[in-house]
Design a protein around this motif. Structure first.
Motif, PDB file in Angstrom:
ATOM      1  N   ASP B 210      48.780  40.126  31.883  1.00 39.65           N
ATOM      2  CA  ASP B 210      48.594  39.482  33.172  1.00 39.65           C
ATOM      3  C   ASP B 210      47.574  40.049  33.755  1.00 39.65           C
ATOM      4  O   ASP B 210      46.907  41.022  33.134  1.00 39.65           O
ATOM      5  CB  ASP B 210      49.672  39.495  34.191  1.00 39.65           C
ATOM      6  N   SER B 212      44.868  40.886  37.383  1.00 38.24           N
ATOM      7  CA  SER B 212      44.957  41.184  38.675  1.00 38.24           C
ATOM      8  C   SER B 212      43.538  41.073  39.378  1.00 38.24           C
ATOM      9  O   SER B 212      42.438  41.256  38.539  1.00 38.24           O
ATOM     10  CB  SER B 212      45.362  42.806  38.828  1.00 38.24           C
ATOM     11  N   GLY B 321      38.037  41.426  39.130  1.00 38.86           N
ATOM     12  CA  GLY B 321      39.183  41.282  38.548  1.00 38.86           C
ATOM     13  C   GLY B 321      39.196  41.405  36.946  1.00 38.86           C
ATOM     14  O   GLY B 321      38.088  41.584  36.532  1.00 38.86           O
ATOM     15  N   ARG B 324      45.391  43.631  34.110  1.00 34.47           N
ATOM     16  CA  ARG B 324      46.083  44.534  34.859  1.00 34.47           C
ATOM     17  C   ARG B 324      46.595  45.617  33.836  1.00 34.47           C
ATOM     18  O   ARG B 324      47.109  45.514  32.747  1.00 34.47           O
ATOM     19  CB  ARG B 324      47.049  43.954  35.522  1.00 34.47           C
ATOM     20  N   SER B 345      41.101  44.931  35.368  1.00 29.82           N
ATOM     21  CA  SER B 345      41.193  44.898  36.909  1.00 29.82           C
ATOM     22  C   SER B 345      40.330  46.446  37.335  1.00 29.82           C
ATOM     23  O   SER B 345      41.098  47.399  37.079  1.00 29.82           O
ATOM     24  CB  SER B 345      42.097  44.662  37.366  1.00 29.82           C
ATOM     25  N   GLU B 347      40.674  46.965  40.617  1.00 30.08           N
ATOM     26  CA  GLU B 347      40.977  47.442  42.111  1.00 30.08           C
ATOM     27  C   GLU B 347      41.740  48.664  42.372  1.00 30.08           C
ATOM     28  O   GLU B 347      41.454  49.272  43.431  1.00 30.08           O
ATOM     29  CB  GLU B 347      42.141  46.205  42.336  1.00 30.08           C
ATOM     30  N   SER B 478      43.537  32.381  42.317  1.00 32.23           N
ATOM     31  CA  SER B 478      43.801  33.636  42.997  1.00 32.23           C
ATOM     32  C   SER B 478      43.145  33.297  44.364  1.00 32.23           C
ATOM     33  O   SER B 478      43.700  33.793  45.403  1.00 32.23           O
ATOM     34  CB  SER B 478      43.469  34.768  42.194  1.00 32.23           C
ATOM     35  N   ARG B 504      47.539  43.822  45.748  1.00 31.27           N
ATOM     36  CA  ARG B 504      47.041  43.311  44.932  1.00 31.27           C
ATOM     37  C   ARG B 504      47.601  41.935  44.454  1.00 31.27           C
ATOM     38  O   ARG B 504      48.877  41.779  44.495  1.00 31.27           O
ATOM     39  CB  ARG B 504      46.875  44.125  43.639  1.00 31.27           C
ATOM     40  N   GLN B 505      46.856  41.090  43.910  1.00 27.99           N
ATOM     41  CA  GLN B 505      47.545  39.723  43.561  1.00 27.99           C
ATOM     42  C   GLN B 505      47.428  39.488  42.061  1.00 27.99           C
ATOM     43  O   GLN B 505      46.234  39.800  41.517  1.00 27.99           O
ATOM     44  CB  GLN B 505      46.717  38.616  44.051  1.00 27.99           C
ATOM     45  N   ARG B 506      48.528  39.346  41.308  1.00 25.10           N
ATOM     46  CA  ARG B 506      48.459  39.173  39.697  1.00 25.10           C
ATOM     47  C   ARG B 506      48.276  37.801  39.508  1.00 25.10           C
ATOM     48  O   ARG B 506      48.596  36.544  40.093  1.00 25.10           O
ATOM     49  CB  ARG B 506      49.874  39.600  39.010  1.00 25.10           C
ATOM     50  N   THR B 515      50.124  32.776  40.252  1.00 17.37           N
ATOM     51  CA  THR B 515      49.632  33.869  40.749  1.00 17.37           C
ATOM     52  C   THR B 515      51.047  34.382  41.720  1.00 17.37           C
ATOM     53  O   THR B 515      51.755  33.678  42.295  1.00 17.37           O
ATOM     54  CB  THR B 515      48.436  33.818  41.553  1.00 17.37           C
ATOM     55  N   GLU B 518      51.552  41.334  44.693  1.00 14.40           N
ATOM     56  CA  GLU B 518      52.524  42.583  44.626  1.00 14.40           C
ATOM     57  C   GLU B 518      53.001  43.107  46.164  1.00 14.40           C
ATOM     58  O   GLU B 518      52.691  42.531  47.089  1.00 14.40           O
ATOM     59  CB  GLU B 518      51.797  43.617  44.161  1.00 14.40           C
TER      60      GLU B 518
END
Ligand SMILES: Cc1cc2nc3c(=O)[nH]c(=O)nc-3n(C[C@H](O)[C@H](O)[C@H](O)COP(=O)(O)OP(=O)(O)OC[C@H]3O[C@@H](n4cnc5c(N)ncnc54)[C@H](O)[C@@H]3O)c2cc1C
Ligand code: SF4
Ligand code: SF4
Lengths: 128, 531
Positions: B210, B212, B321, B324, B345, B347, B478, B504-506, B515, B518
């Motif tokens: 996936d 992120s 991004g 992940r 990613s 992040e 996202s 964080r967003q997956r 999406t 977390e």
């Protein structure tokens, strides 16, 4: 975009053909470099860096074929300029790598911006 | 794509896909662990990718200053960074760069101190190639990977692609794979990014990885109009003008791009570099030899005349991004598959702001080494199952689900370029705009998945188009779900931080994009309160 291979300079070493990241160049008749897939060129200039004969010329426009001739390229005075300024090969002694100064240059810009902002503020103070 | 007698086939322990900064470090680290390593690049390892055309300055901080550097960065990461990862890349950067001294001629300053922080791109990548070869890696240039292979259990076991010379397919069976395919520049004309079309993101997602941080894809850099020269240093001194030559009130600093974009939405934009001091002008050709070429060739006196500028979108390059990573050795959610550099990613080390200028290259160098180590260890732990049939798992762009038919790939790429590049689409975002972009991209995806395919270079182009569209869809989805403005992600219809979204967003999914945020950590929630 890559515009010309200056034919009478090309020694047919094949370096540019190997290193082009977009696989634009090929060996033509007699082993000299030819532009095989011009539309794929990404204007990275790196073929020029690897050409020991300064036989290649990249024009800065990315979106169109400008149709630069060998003569026009030479008239810019910058054929081989990238390799020279980069200090590759025979230019190593005269054109050293000054890239490490980047940090200090950014810092100068930052300080100048702060100065400019201060000046602006003072001037505002006077006029209001 | 059944193997025939013409198909080159190799076996190795670790396959590294992508030979930029991250990929070369991955190859070196894996070889040091005793693994047999093959590195395959779409272009030429040494010139392709964004490292080679740039001049990465690293996050180079002496041990006594690291704690403060991490604390500062963590604050600016707006709740999405991780101080442990930041400390790890600082440590590894410090010990790694000096190892290059055999291959890169580091400069010394006036006091004779060796300068390790910044390396000039073409020389850096030339050195990295030599370093990787010296470590024992085999390099395959002009060998783009098109898809991953898995074993019957879904564990990643190699890749397949096409050799551009002769346009012949290849397959490589490997004990583990590292994706180091760089960021996705969404077909903008960013310097050095032509081969960075997001292939690794698509290949990874097909294997079950996936992503992120895909909403953070809107970092833009000014450059001379019509060129691709996105070197930013000189523009730090710039003054900006509109068409009538009135100077615009745009303060210098790291966040000029939104101001420039607003000006560009109104009309043409011009720049003067007349504030650059004389001593810097003189040394400029030897600092950034590529930056001065457009001016020298087009006969523009950059320090005296005004010249027209536009902004180029950097996508996930100096955006954030990517795939992940799930553990300290950069394994993705797909077993046997590791990710490094801009393909992953960032992040963890940058948070919601760009890592360009220092953190990104340190991340590439570090994540590359961890991924290489992780892949070598994973490959060691696998029992060889000789003769086992491998599954080719690539879909969109390679294996159309219905009748193979001519797809206008250039049009699909143009949709991506527009939706991910236009200022009013990607810098100033709105829910409605993101939804509209998403729909256009969904259409492009359906068309490609159903009909696109090809042979040789044509197959590569189809696959690149699929990857560009896929990455753009994860990004739009996202950005739509992050209903707030955080770091570079700016929602015109939701300004300011929303403390509930300090995580964080997956994203994942191919035909249907999904999406998910977390869980928010308490620490982030309290950081939010002080931000
Ligand atoms: C102009 C510019 C200046 C920058 N300056 C700085 C800076 O000062 N400091 C900093 O920290 N960061 C900076 N960055 C960011 C930094 O350069 C990158 O984060 C870093 O170089 C990324 O390295 P990478 O190996 O992940 O990607 P890249 O160097 O882009 O390498 C990716 C490689 O993958 C290959 N590839 C792609 N698809 C495939 C495929 N399907 N099969 C095989 N190979 C494939 C590509 O050909 C390429 O060689 C800058 C970026 C730009 C654009
Ligand atoms: S400029 Fe770059 S992409 Fe174009 S031909 Fe030269 S090396 Fe190839
Ligand atoms: S590198 Fe120069 S000399 Fe060698 S083949 Fe290319 S153009 Fe000719």
């Amino acid at each position: 975009m890559i515009e010309v291979v200056i034919d009478d300079r090309c020694g047919g070493c094949g370096a540019c053909v190997d290193v082009c990241p977009s696989d634009v160049l090929a060996r033509g008749p007699g082993g000299k470099a030819v532009i095989a897939r011009q539309a794929d060129c990404q204007t990275c200039y790196l073929c020029e860096l690897y050409c020991p004969e300064d036989a290649l010329f990249v024009w800065p426009e990315t979106d169109r074929v400008a149709g630069v001739t060998a003569q026009q390229a030479l008239a810019t005075g910058d054929v081989g300029g990238f390799r020279r300024d980069s200090g590759w090969d025979e230019h190593a002694a005269t054109h050293t790598n000054q890239h490490w100064r980047m940090g200090a240059i950014f810092e100068r810009a930052r300080l100048m911006a702060i100065d400019a902002a201060d000046t602006a503020r003072t001037e505002d103070g006077r006029t209001s | 794509m059944s193997a025939d007698f013409d198909t080159p086939h190799w076996d190795t322990d670790v396959l590294v896909i992508g030979g930029g900064l991250a990929g070369t470090w991955a190859a070196i680290a894996a070889a040091r662990e005793g693994a047999r390593v093959i590195l395959a690049d779409k272009g030429y390892c040494g010139t392709s990718g964004v490292t080679a055309t740039a001049g990465p300055g690293h996050w180079w901080v002496a041990p006594e200053h690291r704690e403060a550097a991490v604390a500062d960065r963590q604050k600016r990461s707006l709740g999405l960074g991780d101080p442990d990862w930041m400390a790890r890349i600082l440590d590894l950067t410090w010990t790694s760069l000096p190892q290059l001294a055999r291959h890169y001629a580091f400069s010394t300053d006036e006091q004779g101190r060796v300068q390790y922080r910044g390396l000039r791109g073409p020389e850096y990548m030339r050195a990295m190639r030599a370093f990787a070869l010296e470590a024992g890696a085999t390099i395959l240039d002009h060998h783009p990977a098109l898809e991953l292979l898995t074993d019957a259990d879904g564990v990643v076991t190699g890749a397949a692609g096409v050799a551009l010379r002769g346009e012949r397919p290849w397959t490589i069976r490997a004990g583990a794979v590292v994706l180091a395919t760089g960021g996705c520049a969404f077909a903008s004309r960013l310097l050095g990014a032509a081969t960075n079309t997001g292939d690794g993101l698509l290949m990874g997602a097909e294997a079950g990885a996936d992503l992120s941080g895909m909403e953070f894809t809107n970092y833009y850099t000014p450059m001379q109009a019509g060129t691709n020269m996105a070197r930013s240093m000189s523009f730090a001194f710039a003054r900006w003008f509109d068409e009538a030559d009135d100077e615009l009130d745009i303060p210098a600093g790291p966040d000029v791009s939104p101001h420039l974009a607003r000006a560009l939405l109104k009309g043409r934009l011009y720049c003067r570099l007349d504030r650059i001091p004389q001593d810097i002008r003189e040394v400029m050709p030897q600092v950034q030899p590529n930056f001065v070429r457009p001016f020298a060739r087009m006969g523009v006196d950059a320090y005296a005349e005004r010249f027209e500028v536009t902004l180029v979108s950097e996508g996930t390059v100096r955006g954030i991004g990517g795939l992940r990573v799930t553990d300290t050795l950069c394994q993705t959610a797909a077993p046997g598959l590791f990710a490094a550099g801009d393909a992953a990613s960032r992040e963890l080390v940058t948070g919601a702001i760009s890592g360009g200028g220092a953190v990104n290259s340190s991340w590439a160098l570090s994540s590359g080494q961890w991924a290489g180590q992780g892949a070598a260890a994973f490959a060691r732990g696998r029992a060889a199952k000789a003769g086992e049939r491998l599954r080719h798992i690539g879909q969109a762009g390679l294996r159309p689900t219905s009748r193979s038919a001519g797809v206008d790939l250039l049009a699909a790429v143009q949709v991506v370029r527009h939706e991910m590049g236009a200022y009013d689409r990607n810098i100033f975002r709105t829910g409605a705009g993101l939804e509209a972009s998403g729909e256009r991209l969904d259409d492009a995806w359906r068309e490609i998945a159903a009909h696109a395919g090809g042979w040789g270079r044509g197959l590569l182009r189809a696959r690149e188009a699929a990857a560009l569209v896929a990455a753009a869809r994860w990004s739009k989805a996202s950005a739509l779900q992050r209903r707030e403005s955080r770091g570079m992600h700016r929602r015109e219809d939701a300004s300011g931080l929303d403390p509930r979204l300090a995580s964080r967003q997956r994203s994942h999914g191919l035909d249907r994009v999904v999406t998910r945020f977390e869980a928010i950590s308490l620490e982030n929630a309290s950081l939010e309160a002080v931000a």
